[in-house]
Design a protein around this motif. Structure first.
Motif, PDB file in Angstrom:
ATOM      1  N   GLY A  19      -5.105  -5.777   4.926  1.00  0.00           N
ATOM      2  CA  GLY A  19      -4.131  -7.487   3.956  1.00  0.00           C
ATOM      3  C   GLY A  19      -2.994  -6.846   3.151  1.00  0.00           C
ATOM      4  O   GLY A  19      -1.931  -7.677   3.287  1.00  0.00           O
ATOM      5  N   ALA A  20      -2.225  -5.373   3.275  1.00  0.00           N
ATOM      6  CA  ALA A  20      -1.564  -5.457   3.099  1.00  0.00           C
ATOM      7  C   ALA A  20      -0.030  -5.872   3.850  1.00  0.00           C
ATOM      8  O   ALA A  20      -0.192  -5.806   4.704  1.00  0.00           O
ATOM      9  N   VAL A  21       1.176  -6.311   3.233  1.00  0.00           N
ATOM     10  CA  VAL A  21       1.920  -6.657   3.434  1.00  0.00           C
ATOM     11  C   VAL A  21       2.817  -5.435   4.422  1.00  0.00           C
ATOM     12  O   VAL A  21       3.909  -6.352   4.826  1.00  0.00           O
ATOM     13  N   ALA A  22       3.208  -4.528   3.381  1.00  0.00           N
ATOM     14  CA  ALA A  22       4.288  -3.681   3.493  1.00  0.00           C
ATOM     15  C   ALA A  22       3.335  -2.300   2.881  1.00  0.00           C
ATOM     16  O   ALA A  22       2.066  -2.839   2.766  1.00  0.00           O
ATOM     17  N   ALA A  23       4.266  -1.162   3.609  1.00  0.00           N
ATOM     18  CA  ALA A  23       2.803  -0.223   3.027  1.00  0.00           C
ATOM     19  C   ALA A  23       4.179   1.408   2.993  1.00  0.00           C
ATOM     20  O   ALA A  23       4.974   0.634   4.477  1.00  0.00           O
ATOM     21  N   ILE A  24       3.971   2.433   2.413  1.00  0.00           N
ATOM     22  CA  ILE A  24       5.379   3.179   1.943  1.00  0.00           C
ATOM     23  C   ILE A  24       4.246   4.304   2.221  1.00  0.00           C
ATOM     24  O   ILE A  24       3.634   4.769   1.409  1.00  0.00           O
ATOM     25  N   ASN A  25       5.048   4.896   3.107  1.00  0.00           N
ATOM     26  CA  ASN A  25       4.452   6.519   2.881  1.00  0.00           C
ATOM     27  C   ASN A  25       5.378   7.642   2.355  1.00  0.00           C
ATOM     28  O   ASN A  25       5.964   7.749   1.862  1.00  0.00           O
ATOM     29  N   SER A  26       4.543   7.792   0.472  1.00  0.00           N
ATOM     30  CA  SER A  26       5.566   7.852  -0.526  1.00  0.00           C
ATOM     31  C   SER A  26       6.294   9.714   0.356  1.00  0.00           C
ATOM     32  O   SER A  26       7.207   9.826  -0.241  1.00  0.00           O
ATOM     33  N   THR A  27       5.802  10.187   1.202  1.00  0.00           N
ATOM     34  CA  THR A  27       6.463  11.625   1.530  1.00  0.00           C
ATOM     35  C   THR A  27       8.135  11.168   2.591  1.00  0.00           C
ATOM     36  O   THR A  27       8.143  11.995   2.606  1.00  0.00           O
ATOM     37  N   GLN A  28       7.894   9.829   2.610  1.00  0.00           N
ATOM     38  CA  GLN A  28       9.673   9.571   3.228  1.00  0.00           C
ATOM     39  C   GLN A  28       9.917   8.777   2.125  1.00  0.00           C
ATOM     40  O   GLN A  28      11.186   8.070   3.071  1.00  0.00           O
ATOM     41  N   VAL A  29      10.047   9.014   1.491  1.00  0.00           N
ATOM     42  CA  VAL A  29      10.830   8.362   0.253  1.00  0.00           C
ATOM     43  C   VAL A  29      11.548   8.962  -0.749  1.00  0.00           C
ATOM     44  O   VAL A  29      10.941   9.602  -1.459  1.00  0.00           O
ATOM     45  N   SER A  30      12.562   8.610  -1.399  1.00  0.00           N
ATOM     46  CA  SER A  30      12.863   9.780  -2.218  1.00  0.00           C
ATOM     47  C   SER A  30      12.602   8.916  -3.304  1.00  0.00           C
ATOM     48  O   SER A  30      12.058  10.124  -4.423  1.00  0.00           O
ATOM     49  N   ASN A  31      12.517   7.910  -3.830  1.00  0.00           N
ATOM     50  CA  ASN A  31      12.038   7.447  -5.131  1.00  0.00           C
ATOM     51  C   ASN A  31      11.154   6.030  -4.613  1.00  0.00           C
ATOM     52  O   ASN A  31      11.314   4.541  -4.767  1.00  0.00           O
ATOM     53  N   VAL A  32       9.685   6.101  -4.385  1.00  0.00           N
ATOM     54  CA  VAL A  32       8.604   4.686  -4.487  1.00  0.00           C
ATOM     55  C   VAL A  32       8.868   4.048  -5.047  1.00  0.00           C
ATOM     56  O   VAL A  32       9.089   2.806  -4.854  1.00  0.00           O
ATOM     57  N   ALA A  33       9.419   4.020  -6.497  1.00  0.00           N
ATOM     58  CA  ALA A  33       9.249   3.170  -7.849  1.00  0.00           C
ATOM     59  C   ALA A  33      10.353   2.632  -7.326  1.00  0.00           C
ATOM     60  O   ALA A  33      10.177   1.059  -7.560  1.00  0.00           O
ATOM     61  N   GLU A  34      11.564   3.222  -7.180  1.00  0.00           N
ATOM     62  CA  GLU A  34      12.823   2.281  -6.509  1.00  0.00           C
ATOM     63  C   GLU A  34      12.458   1.487  -5.617  1.00  0.00           C
ATOM     64  O   GLU A  34      13.202   0.267  -5.153  1.00  0.00           O
ATOM     65  N   ALA A  35      12.655   1.739  -4.396  1.00  0.00           N
ATOM     66  CA  ALA A  35      11.898   1.112  -2.844  1.00  0.00           C
ATOM     67  C   ALA A  35      10.978   0.224  -3.232  1.00  0.00           C
ATOM     68  O   ALA A  35      10.600  -0.880  -2.730  1.00  0.00           O
ATOM     69  N   ILE A  36      10.206   0.151  -4.477  1.00  0.00           N
ATOM     70  CA  ILE A  36       9.223  -0.765  -4.314  1.00  0.00           C
ATOM     71  C   ILE A  36       9.873  -2.192  -4.671  1.00  0.00           C
ATOM     72  O   ILE A  36       9.546  -3.337  -4.770  1.00  0.00           O
ATOM     73  N   LYS A  37      10.770  -1.234  -5.683  1.00  0.00           N
ATOM     74  CA  LYS A  37      10.903  -2.388  -6.784  1.00  0.00           C
ATOM     75  C   LYS A  37      12.727  -3.229  -5.873  1.00  0.00           C
ATOM     76  O   LYS A  37      12.775  -4.501  -6.242  1.00  0.00           O
ATOM     77  N   ALA A  55       0.924  -1.393   0.212  1.00  0.00           N
ATOM     78  CA  ALA A  55       0.131   0.235   0.230  1.00  0.00           C
ATOM     79  C   ALA A  55       0.881   1.549   0.329  1.00  0.00           C
ATOM     80  O   ALA A  55       2.021   1.192   0.483  1.00  0.00           O
ATOM     81  N   ILE A  56       0.780   2.650  -0.580  1.00  0.00           N
ATOM     82  CA  ILE A  56       1.645   3.649  -0.996  1.00  0.00           C
ATOM     83  C   ILE A  56       0.279   4.697  -0.808  1.00  0.00           C
ATOM     84  O   ILE A  56      -1.146   4.497  -1.415  1.00  0.00           O
ATOM     85  N   ASP A  57       0.645   5.180   0.282  1.00  0.00           N
ATOM     86  CA  ASP A  57      -0.193   6.704   0.177  1.00  0.00           C
ATOM     87  C   ASP A  57       1.071   7.895   0.903  1.00  0.00           C
ATOM     88  O   ASP A  57       2.066   7.248   1.404  1.00  0.00           O
ATOM     89  N   VAL A  58      -0.061   8.947   0.886  1.00  0.00           N
ATOM     90  CA  VAL A  58       1.224  10.106   2.124  1.00  0.00           C
ATOM     91  C   VAL A  58       0.578   9.914   3.848  1.00  0.00           C
ATOM     92  O   VAL A  58       0.599  10.956   4.256  1.00  0.00           O
ATOM     93  N   VAL A  59      -0.817   9.822   3.649  1.00  0.00           N
ATOM     94  CA  VAL A  59      -2.017   9.464   5.037  1.00  0.00           C
ATOM     95  C   VAL A  59      -1.495   8.114   5.829  1.00  0.00           C
ATOM     96  O   VAL A  59      -1.790   7.707   4.906  1.00  0.00           O
ATOM     97  N   GLU A  60      -0.360   8.825   7.303  1.00  0.00           N
ATOM     98  CA  GLU A  60      -0.388   7.267   8.012  1.00  0.00           C
ATOM     99  C   GLU A  60      -1.490   6.833   8.191  1.00  0.00           C
ATOM    100  O   GLU A  60      -1.385   5.758   8.464  1.00  0.00           O
TER     101      GLU A  60
END
Length: 346
Positions: free
Chosen positions: A209-227, A194-199
């Motif tokens: 059911g999400a096994v992982a969650a990414i706050n896109s404001t806290q990573v420099s490159n969302v796509a690379e973090a997911i890869k 799951a990717i969003d900007v709101v915790e």
């Protein structure tokens, strides 16, 4: 009847008394028991939909009871508990004949092509093609959440994405569509990110059911973090927001021969994203649109509801009154309230 009406785009709607709708010969009038407040309603209020003619009553995901029936209707009667897809098909055009009611050439959409469900009553066209009977055990609030966000996500994950057990799936945006997609993909056995900007939304995504969650404001490159997380990228990725950046991230985080599903509406100044077509070609990616779901496909979704594999009631964020829907509609683009908002008091 009471209805929320806007007479100018982007200006505050008003709660007004307006004439009750009359059923068309092939349609019905539904007494609205619950209706969701959706980002698509906000787009309409902003003036992004060319079908809307002012003055207008928004609202397109609803459930209720048949109040009046046109003389050509064969399959439904007064008193039936029903819901309806947000795209109402004609049943006769070439797309309908091929089973693709969701892209009907002559489609109508309550809340867009005609007055919608932010009201006590709403008209439904070609009801024998479009109405869906509700099981007695399914409450109106839950049923109202199915007509747009949940059904759209079901088709995006199951029919368009063909998600299977063990695959990696990314869902960009954890509003109503995104959270629905997370629940459905997880029920299919996928590993969902799951990717969003709101915790608070990301927390809700984990419970669904999400096994992982990414706050896109806290990573420099969302796509690379997911890869990195998936060792090469996801098999299926959804843009559930409809923003140029989420669309591009959704494409860039795919592994070779992956599928990008565009669910969020790309309207206004977000309409023309700079697609990385070189990557699409080199990696043989699929870019797939997904727009609603046919009424006849509701059976498969209802089976998963009744078996307990899907629990859309968990997506409910809050219930409000028709009058309160005015403020909610106008602030929907910046709301941080997790889950689905449903009008239950008319």
């Amino acid at each position: 009847m009471k209805a929320v009406v806007y007479e100018s785009f982007s200006k505050p709607p008003r709660l007004m008394s307006v004439p009750d709708p009359v059923p068309p010969p092939h349609g019905v009038v539904v007494k609205v028991k619950a209706t969701g407040v959706c980002r698509s309603d906000w787009h309409g209020w902003m003036g992004h939909d060319p079908d809307i003619r002012l003055p207008h009553v928004p609202g397109h995901e609803f459930a209720g009871v048949v109040q009046a029936v046109g003389n050509l209707v064969k399959c439904f009667k007064v008193g039936d508990r029903v819901t309806v897809p947000f795209i109402n098909a004609c049943g006769f055009c070439s797309e309908c004949q091929s089973g693709n009611h969701q892209v009907c050439h002559q489609q109508t959409q309550p809340g867009f092509t005609h007055w919608g469900s932010f009201a006590e009553y709403v008209a439904v066209h070609h009801s024998d093609v479009n109405l869906v009977r509700l099981p007695e055990e399914l409450d109106f609030v839950t049923a109202a959440s199915l007509g747009c966000r949940f059904a759209t996500s079901f088709r995006a994950i199951v029919d368009q994405g063909r998600v299977s057990a063990g695959q990696w799936v990314a869902v960009h945006g954890c509003g109503g569509v995104g959270l629905s997609a997370i629940m459905i993909a997880a029920a299919a056995g996928a590993n969902v990110i799951a990717i969003d900007v709101v915790e608070s939304r990301l927390e809700m995504a984990r419970t669904l059911g999400a096994v992982a969650a990414i706050n896109s404001t806290q990573v420099s490159n969302v796509a690379e973090a997911i890869k990195d997380m998936t060792k090469g990228g996801v098999h299926v990725s959804l843009d559930a927001v409809g923003h140029q950046q989420t669309c591009i991230n959704s494409i860039l985080n795919l592994r070779k021969r992956g599928k990008h599903i565009q669910v969020g509406l790309m309207l206004g100044d977000q309409a023309y994203p700079a697609i990385p077509m070189g990557k699409v070609i080199a990696d043989e990616l699929e870019l797939i649109g997904s727009h609603g779901m046919q009424a006849y496909r509701y059976g498969a979704m209802m089976e998963m509801l009744q078996s307990g594999k899907l629990l859309p009631q968990k997506l409910l964020g809050r219930t409000i009154s028709l009058e309160q829907s005015i403020d909610v509609l106008m602030t929907l683009d910046r709301s941080t309230v997790p889950g689905v908002t449903v009008v239950t008091e008319f």
